[in-house]
Design a protein around this motif. Sequence first.
Motif, PDB file in Angstrom:
ATOM      1  N   SER A  30       0.842  -1.198   0.000  1.00  0.00           N
ATOM      2  CA  SER A  30       0.000   0.000   0.000  1.00  0.00           C
ATOM      3  C   SER A  30       0.874   1.243   0.000  1.00  0.00           C
ATOM      4  O   SER A  30       2.058   1.203   0.339  1.00  0.00           O
ATOM      5  CB  SER A  30      -0.920   0.013   1.226  1.00  0.00           C
ATOM      6  OG  SER A  30      -0.164  -0.007   2.422  1.00  0.00           O
ATOM      7  N   GLY A  31       0.267   2.359  -0.379  1.00  0.00           N
ATOM      8  CA  GLY A  31       0.988   3.623  -0.391  1.00  0.00           C
ATOM      9  C   GLY A  31       0.814   4.339  -1.709  1.00  0.00           C
ATOM     10  O   GLY A  31      -0.237   4.237  -2.364  1.00  0.00           O
ATOM     11  N   SER A  32       1.854   5.038  -2.137  1.00  0.00           N
ATOM     12  CA  SER A  32       1.778   5.783  -3.393  1.00  0.00           C
ATOM     13  C   SER A  32       3.184   6.107  -3.861  1.00  0.00           C
ATOM     14  O   SER A  32       4.157   5.995  -3.115  1.00  0.00           O
ATOM     15  CB  SER A  32       0.983   7.078  -3.212  1.00  0.00           C
ATOM     16  OG  SER A  32       1.669   7.956  -2.333  1.00  0.00           O
ATOM     17  N   VAL A  48      -1.114   2.981  -4.740  1.00  0.00           N
ATOM     18  CA  VAL A  48      -0.649   1.595  -4.743  1.00  0.00           C
ATOM     19  C   VAL A  48      -1.435   0.833  -3.679  1.00  0.00           C
ATOM     20  O   VAL A  48      -1.437   1.211  -2.505  1.00  0.00           O
ATOM     21  CB  VAL A  48       0.857   1.501  -4.447  1.00  0.00           C
ATOM     22  CG1 VAL A  48       1.303   0.044  -4.367  1.00  0.00           C
ATOM     23  CG2 VAL A  48       1.668   2.254  -5.485  1.00  0.00           C
ATOM     24  N   ASP A  49      -2.109  -0.222  -4.122  1.00  0.00           N
ATOM     25  CA  ASP A  49      -2.876  -1.045  -3.183  1.00  0.00           C
ATOM     26  C   ASP A  49      -3.139  -2.387  -3.845  1.00  0.00           C
ATOM     27  O   ASP A  49      -4.143  -2.576  -4.522  1.00  0.00           O
ATOM     28  CB  ASP A  49      -4.189  -0.369  -2.799  1.00  0.00           C
ATOM     29  CG  ASP A  49      -4.960  -1.162  -1.733  1.00  0.00           C
ATOM     30  OD1 ASP A  49      -4.346  -2.037  -1.093  1.00  0.00           O
ATOM     31  OD2 ASP A  49      -6.168  -0.905  -1.575  1.00  0.00           O
ATOM     32  N   GLY A  68      -3.285  -6.808  -8.152  1.00  0.00           N
ATOM     33  CA  GLY A  68      -2.083  -7.623  -8.132  1.00  0.00           C
ATOM     34  C   GLY A  68      -1.966  -8.576  -9.298  1.00  0.00           C
ATOM     35  O   GLY A  68      -0.860  -9.030  -9.624  1.00  0.00           O
ATOM     36  N   ASP A  69      -3.086  -8.888  -9.964  1.00  0.00           N
ATOM     37  CA  ASP A  69      -3.038  -9.789 -11.107  1.00  0.00           C
ATOM     38  C   ASP A  69      -2.550  -9.101 -12.368  1.00  0.00           C
ATOM     39  O   ASP A  69      -2.282  -9.755 -13.377  1.00  0.00           O
ATOM     40  CB  ASP A  69      -4.427 -10.384 -11.368  1.00  0.00           C
ATOM     41  CG  ASP A  69      -4.895 -11.276 -10.231  1.00  0.00           C
ATOM     42  OD1 ASP A  69      -4.027 -11.888  -9.561  1.00  0.00           O
ATOM     43  OD2 ASP A  69      -6.120 -11.349  -9.995  1.00  0.00           O
ATOM     44  N   THR A 109      15.910 -23.306 -12.787  1.00  0.00           N
ATOM     45  CA  THR A 109      15.163 -22.574 -13.811  1.00  0.00           C
ATOM     46  C   THR A 109      14.561 -21.329 -13.171  1.00  0.00           C
ATOM     47  O   THR A 109      14.089 -21.370 -12.036  1.00  0.00           O
ATOM     48  CB  THR A 109      14.043 -23.431 -14.425  1.00  0.00           C
ATOM     49  OG1 THR A 109      13.125 -23.819 -13.388  1.00  0.00           O
ATOM     50  CG2 THR A 109      14.605 -24.660 -15.101  1.00  0.00           C
ATOM     51  N   THR A 110      14.602 -20.224 -13.894  1.00  0.00           N
ATOM     52  CA  THR A 110      14.109 -18.949 -13.394  1.00  0.00           C
ATOM     53  C   THR A 110      13.070 -18.402 -14.358  1.00  0.00           C
ATOM     54  O   THR A 110      13.293 -18.369 -15.566  1.00  0.00           O
ATOM     55  CB  THR A 110      15.247 -17.919 -13.264  1.00  0.00           C
ATOM     56  OG1 THR A 110      16.315 -18.508 -12.515  1.00  0.00           O
ATOM     57  CG2 THR A 110      14.762 -16.661 -12.572  1.00  0.00           C
ATOM     58  N   ASN A 111      11.941 -17.982 -13.813  1.00  0.00           N
ATOM     59  CA  ASN A 111      10.879 -17.368 -14.598  1.00  0.00           C
ATOM     60  C   ASN A 111      10.687 -15.944 -14.094  1.00  0.00           C
ATOM     61  O   ASN A 111      10.126 -15.722 -13.035  1.00  0.00           O
ATOM     62  CB  ASN A 111       9.575 -18.166 -14.458  1.00  0.00           C
ATOM     63  CG  ASN A 111       8.423 -17.513 -15.210  1.00  0.00           C
ATOM     64  OD1 ASN A 111       7.508 -16.985 -14.587  1.00  0.00           O
ATOM     65  ND2 ASN A 111       8.451 -17.565 -16.521  1.00  0.00           N
ATOM     66  N   GLU A 112      11.220 -14.983 -14.857  1.00  0.00           N
ATOM     67  CA  GLU A 112      11.099 -13.586 -14.476  1.00  0.00           C
ATOM     68  C   GLU A 112      10.010 -12.916 -15.299  1.00  0.00           C
ATOM     69  O   GLU A 112      10.057 -12.919 -16.528  1.00  0.00           O
ATOM     70  CB  GLU A 112      12.433 -12.849 -14.693  1.00  0.00           C
ATOM     71  CG  GLU A 112      13.475 -13.192 -13.675  1.00  0.00           C
ATOM     72  CD  GLU A 112      14.598 -12.171 -13.646  1.00  0.00           C
ATOM     73  OE1 GLU A 112      14.773 -11.460 -14.651  1.00  0.00           O
ATOM     74  OE2 GLU A 112      15.286 -12.086 -12.630  1.00  0.00           O
ATOM     75  N   GLU A 113       9.029 -12.360 -14.622  1.00  0.00           N
ATOM     76  CA  GLU A 113       7.939 -11.662 -15.290  1.00  0.00           C
ATOM     77  C   GLU A 113       8.383 -10.231 -15.537  1.00  0.00           C
ATOM     78  O   GLU A 113       8.466  -9.422 -14.624  1.00  0.00           O
ATOM     79  CB  GLU A 113       6.679 -11.733 -14.445  1.00  0.00           C
ATOM     80  CG  GLU A 113       6.230 -13.180 -14.202  1.00  0.00           C
ATOM     81  CD  GLU A 113       4.979 -13.287 -13.363  1.00  0.00           C
ATOM     82  OE1 GLU A 113       4.597 -12.280 -12.747  1.00  0.00           O
ATOM     83  OE2 GLU A 113       4.384 -14.370 -13.324  1.00  0.00           O
ATOM     84  N   GLY A 114       8.660  -9.924 -16.815  1.00  0.00           N
ATOM     85  CA  GLY A 114       9.331  -8.683 -17.143  1.00  0.00           C
ATOM     86  C   GLY A 114       8.510  -7.432 -16.927  1.00  0.00           C
ATOM     87  O   GLY A 114       9.026  -6.433 -16.446  1.00  0.00           O
ATOM     88  N   GLY A 115       7.244  -7.438 -17.261  1.00  0.00           N
ATOM     89  CA  GLY A 115       6.444  -6.224 -17.097  1.00  0.00           C
ATOM     90  C   GLY A 115       5.168  -6.294 -17.913  1.00  0.00           C
ATOM     91  O   GLY A 115       5.078  -7.014 -18.911  1.00  0.00           O
ATOM     92  N   PHE A 116       4.177  -5.516 -17.508  1.00  0.00           N
ATOM     93  CA  PHE A 116       2.888  -5.514 -18.199  1.00  0.00           C
ATOM     94  C   PHE A 116       2.977  -4.686 -19.471  1.00  0.00           C
ATOM     95  O   PHE A 116       3.439  -3.546 -19.470  1.00  0.00           O
ATOM     96  CB  PHE A 116       1.813  -4.952 -17.281  1.00  0.00           C
ATOM     97  CG  PHE A 116       0.437  -4.996 -17.874  1.00  0.00           C
ATOM     98  CD1 PHE A 116      -0.129  -3.861 -18.429  1.00  0.00           C
ATOM     99  CD2 PHE A 116      -0.292  -6.171 -17.891  1.00  0.00           C
ATOM    100  CE1 PHE A 116      -1.395  -3.884 -18.977  1.00  0.00           C
ATOM    101  CE2 PHE A 116      -1.557  -6.201 -18.425  1.00  0.00           C
ATOM    102  CZ  PHE A 116      -2.111  -5.066 -18.975  1.00  0.00           C
TER     103      PHE A 116
END
Length: 865
Positions: free
Chosen positions: A578-580, A615-616, A663-664, A696-703
């Motif tokens: 949370s926050g901003s 941000v929440d 968060g999804d 093995t590494t799975n990095e979620e790069g960005g939306f």
Amino acid sequence: MKNSTQFKWGLLFVMLLSVSSIMAQTTISGNVKDQNGDPLLGVTVLLKGTTQGTATDFDGNYNITNVKDGNYTLTAEFLGYSNYSKSVKVQGKNITLNFTMNASSESLDEVIITGVATPKSKIESSVSVTTMKPSTITQSAPRSTAEIFRTIPGIRSESSGGEGNSNIAVRGVPISSGGSKYVQLQEDGLPVLLYGDIAFGTADIFTRFDNNVAKIEAIRGGSASTLTSNGPGGIINIISKTGEIEGGSIGTTFGVDYNSFRTDFDYGTEVNDGLFIHTGGFYRVGEGIRTTGFTANNGGQLKVSLTKKFDNGHVRLYAKYLNDRTAAYMPVPIKVTGTNSNPTWEDAPNFSANRGSIHSANLTQTLRTGADGETTRGNVTNGMHPVSTSVGFEASFDLDNDWKITNNGRFSVNKGAFITPFVESTATATDMTATLGGALTYASDGNAVDGNALVNRIHMFDVELNNLNNFMNDVKLSKTINNISITAGYFKSIQNISMSWLWNTYVQEVSDDNARLINVDGLSENGLLNYGTPAWGNLQRNYDTQYNVSAPYAQISVDATENLTIDASVRYDMGKVSGSFAGGKEGAIDVNGDGTISTAEQTAHVIDNANPTAVDYDYNYMSYSAGINYKFSEDQSVFARYSKGASAKSDRILFSGLNYLNGDKINALDFLSQAEVGFKRNLRRGAVYATAFYATTNEEGGFEASSNSIIENDYKSMGLELEGFYNFGDFNLRGAVTYTKAEITSGANKGNKPRRQPDFIYNIMPSYNFGSTKQNSVGLSFVGQTKAYSQDSNELVMPSFVITSGFINYAITKSLNANLSVNNIFDSIAITEAEEGSITDNQVNYVRGRTLPGRSISLALKYQF
């Protein structure tokens, strides 16, 4: 009469036999001390194969009585020390046997406490673990905490940034950002910071190695994913002294060929029955190992702990105060010729890659618009300036019916600053003039800059660490039922991340001797080109966020047979964020308050506090691990383990464009899976460990808004860790080597090696003890790696290197020692990272690279009491 006489003679014969038997019984006694000459309390001393034995008292004395004539083997065992044995022949006379026990960081009998739910000896644990004690650590002559980690198998510590801001990776898992994303750095069993890769606030910045340290334990893979948050790759735990062994030291270290002075001290003792205290710390001041033009290192640390021991457990209160300023070393211009596949790296004109820094006495302060819109001044001499005040509490008790409860909690107030110049680009004055659009003159005298001279455009990394406070608490309850141990625990953490980015742009000559600022005609004043960083976009920003994490976990361990142990654990992390945060805006602002809007002030970058982003969001993930360990004997075992865990992102995803209320829709988690098989073997005078791994590494790069999806970057690595030591008597040899075959498995660089990942990293450390009582020692260390690519594109090669260091330790008296250490004896250029991914073949190129420091010599005096 005859029978009476026979009876009397028989009775006399029995009495004589009895007296003879009594007279033949012997006492074996003596005193047991450690390597420092201090008595050891609680050492178990036994006659092997008998029931006769005892434990040493407070003064290290032992006494075994009524020993019959014969040949025996006397053995001694004590936690954290190598076992002692000696053949003894008893022939009716009392025997005095005094001996010294050597601290052992590698013994398979030593109990480990990091990354395990219940403490176990190394040989019984299905994890890959390295333990280092101060005597081992000092052999490599480390100049920072991160340099210590370079000697841990499987750990790649890019320690070229100074006292902090290091990049720490494990087993080929990529360094996609700074810090230690997949490795959790701990002090006394709790994370220093909840996230290891907070931008400009990495955990090693808030950590110092000094005489308070009893040992360092490092777990790679294993159960790290289930016994800590955000550390699926491993845990490095710095464990403090408690005062249970009385004694202390005071020492002073001087820089022989560089400006540095440091004093360390520590002392621990029993102050009352079962009440122990330990305190220690350091203070240092000086320019440091690179030239900066000012006192770059200035500060210190103080720690204290109070421990009360009971029959069934203990409680401990501990505290730390850290206030230290050290320079943050960024990439510097390096001349590179040849080809991408076979480059030659050497010093740029007027700049030593090994000794120079971008710092200068001509750039020690920066004027900026602050976090709340006010005009403020940043002090470049602060560098990395952590201020941390911590108070902790630990309790552990054995309860009735084989129950045990343990709680470890700590609250830390963390703040400070990170301010250092970063080279955005390097070019000749002619090329820089064309890029910036104005003639170049020196700010000090107005003279024109020669067209062939090298010039840097500087972005000042100016970050206020407003609030990195955190609370950590780990409570666990254990129960033993016959051969089964069950542990249930709950980890709670609240981590604040509040910081402000207040960056400016400057122009400066390339020189390692107080580089002069440069003006761009009509565009800049006194070297200041921009209030902000327009070459990179508007990066002024405020973060004000809080991360609230709860993580229940459970572990079960089954001693299936005397030699076979099976364990499994699971953890569920639940994060609430949370926050901003607020980005930047551009406008005409009279930053310097002179009543005139200059060219630089016409487009000043400031923080847009009027338009924050809320941000929440929540995140959660499950981690699990299962292992098996089989002991062939008391000296050798094999283990296997499979683990899966994750590391959550924090501030590094807080850039506009994502939905921070869902968060999804954001890339909050990166996942790591590991399989490993290992072998451990104690030798008569040493030990060897081997672990094969696959990760093995799975990095979620960005939306990505255009596809409404999260872009993933995947990696895999496999390899082998080898570690061992052997004692040849006066000569000792220890070393480690890690082979890693790593590969990017998705995206445009699929099939390439991850950037900066060598095939081999290694260390070899021989030493020799000499003198009438072996009180002196001399040693070398060889720490190196094979070549690696600078970027994922796999074009520009960073060459292999080996750093050779050495030491001589001489005992002036029994308690006073002198130590001469030389790091990087041959002044090798060791490139750990480079910003450019390629060069133009067969031309002169200037690449921004970060190197390990060059040769440095230090002299230390240490008095132990």
